[in-house]
Design a protein around this motif. Structure first.
Motif, PDB file in Angstrom:
ATOM      1  N   HIS A  90     -14.595  53.240  67.808  1.00  0.00           N
ATOM      2  CA  HIS A  90     -14.321  53.746  69.160  1.00  0.00           C
ATOM      3  C   HIS A  90     -14.071  52.596  70.133  1.00  0.00           C
ATOM      4  O   HIS A  90     -13.226  52.698  71.025  1.00  0.00           O
ATOM      5  N   GLU A  91     -14.801  51.494  69.958  1.00  0.00           N
ATOM      6  CA  GLU A  91     -14.652  50.330  70.834  1.00  0.00           C
ATOM      7  C   GLU A  91     -13.534  49.390  70.390  1.00  0.00           C
ATOM      8  O   GLU A  91     -13.339  48.332  70.976  1.00  0.00           O
ATOM      9  N   GLY A  92     -12.806  49.768  69.325  1.00  0.00           N
ATOM     10  CA  GLY A  92     -11.694  48.939  68.843  1.00  0.00           C
ATOM     11  C   GLY A  92     -12.130  47.725  68.050  1.00  0.00           C
ATOM     12  O   GLY A  92     -11.373  46.770  67.900  1.00  0.00           O
ATOM     13  N   LYS A  93     -13.340  47.751  67.507  1.00  0.00           N
ATOM     14  CA  LYS A  93     -13.873  46.626  66.742  1.00  0.00           C
ATOM     15  C   LYS A  93     -13.777  46.916  65.246  1.00  0.00           C
ATOM     16  O   LYS A  93     -13.787  48.075  64.829  1.00  0.00           O
ATOM     17  N   PRO A  94     -13.719  45.873  64.427  1.00  0.00           N
ATOM     18  CA  PRO A  94     -13.657  46.082  62.975  1.00  0.00           C
ATOM     19  C   PRO A  94     -15.011  46.466  62.390  1.00  0.00           C
ATOM     20  O   PRO A  94     -16.052  46.181  62.984  1.00  0.00           O
ATOM     21  N   LEU A  95     -14.968  47.087  61.248  1.00  0.00           N
ATOM     22  CA  LEU A  95     -16.201  47.395  60.526  1.00  0.00           C
ATOM     23  C   LEU A  95     -16.712  46.115  59.878  1.00  0.00           C
ATOM     24  O   LEU A  95     -15.921  45.296  59.409  1.00  0.00           O
ATOM     25  N   PRO A  96     -18.027  45.910  59.835  1.00  0.00           N
ATOM     26  CA  PRO A  96     -18.590  44.696  59.239  1.00  0.00           C
ATOM     27  C   PRO A  96     -18.559  44.720  57.708  1.00  0.00           C
ATOM     28  O   PRO A  96     -18.352  45.767  57.092  1.00  0.00           O
ATOM     29  N   TRP A  97     -18.838  43.590  57.116  1.00  0.00           N
ATOM     30  CA  TRP A  97     -18.757  43.404  55.668  1.00  0.00           C
ATOM     31  C   TRP A  97     -19.628  44.369  54.886  1.00  0.00           C
ATOM     32  O   TRP A  97     -19.299  44.754  53.778  1.00  0.00           O
ATOM     33  N   TRP A  98     -20.755  44.793  55.422  1.00  0.00           N
ATOM     34  CA  TRP A  98     -21.694  45.626  54.697  1.00  0.00           C
ATOM     35  C   TRP A  98     -21.381  47.124  54.804  1.00  0.00           C
ATOM     36  O   TRP A  98     -22.003  47.939  54.129  1.00  0.00           O
ATOM     37  N   HIS A  99     -20.446  47.511  55.655  1.00  0.00           N
ATOM     38  CA  HIS A  99     -20.105  48.934  55.788  1.00  0.00           C
ATOM     39  C   HIS A  99     -19.514  49.407  54.456  1.00  0.00           C
ATOM     40  O   HIS A  99     -18.673  48.727  53.872  1.00  0.00           O
ATOM     41  N   PRO A 100     -19.958  50.550  53.955  1.00  0.00           N
ATOM     42  CA  PRO A 100     -19.468  51.037  52.660  1.00  0.00           C
ATOM     43  C   PRO A 100     -17.938  51.134  52.543  1.00  0.00           C
ATOM     44  O   PRO A 100     -17.401  50.948  51.451  1.00  0.00           O
TER      45      PRO A 100
END
Length: 158
Positions: A90-100
């Protein structure tokens, strides 16, 4: 993410949940300041080890204040953790490495120390919520905000 949140299928939307369980913790709101205070008390339906709801399809019938998060709600909700996939996208940020969706494994949310696994108590055993106020559910664990796993080099780093 190439699909706008409002146009996602139910499956795409649900896949943004990282399975951390933080949204399933009880929160208190100060009547005077409107500040949200987090607790380490989990909804009675949350499995405190796996961080999965034990009755997800029927959760709203069984837990009166359980919500079904929608894209339209994201502007108004102030209690999603800073690591939440819904909030990040929603904030336009990427998902981090640990996100499934990035790692390909549901366990990485636990390995990164982002989930509530082993750190919470069920509401059935907790007693007064005021006795369980904690800061960590509203914070980002060290390294969790990284887009790639800490210590890993990409070809552009070499």
């Amino acid at each position: 993410m190439t699909v706008p949140l409002s146009q996602m299928t139910r499956e795409q939307w649900e896949s943004l949940c990282d399975g951390c369980g933080r949204c399933c913790l009880h929160k208190l709101r100060d009547d005077e300041t409107d500040e949200v205070v987090f607790t380490d008390v989990a909804c009675r339906l949350l499995d405190t080890t796996t961080c999965l709801c034990t009755d997800y399809p029927h959760r709203q019938r069984r837990v009166q204040d359980c919500i079904s998060l929608t894209p339209a709600m994201l502007d108004d909700i102030d209690w999603l953790p800073p690591t939440c996939g819904y909030r990040l996208i929603h904030e336009g940020k990427p998902l981090p490495w640990w996100h499934p969706l990035v790692s390909g494994r549901a366990e990485t949310v636990h390995e990164a120390g982002v989930s509530v696994s082993g750190r919470v108590i069920s509401e059935r055993r907790a007693g007064a919520l005021e006795d369980h106020i904690v800061q960590w559910p509203g914070e980002c664990p060290p390294g969790a905000e990284c887009v790639r796993k800490p210590g890993c080099l990409t070809s552009s780093d070499r």
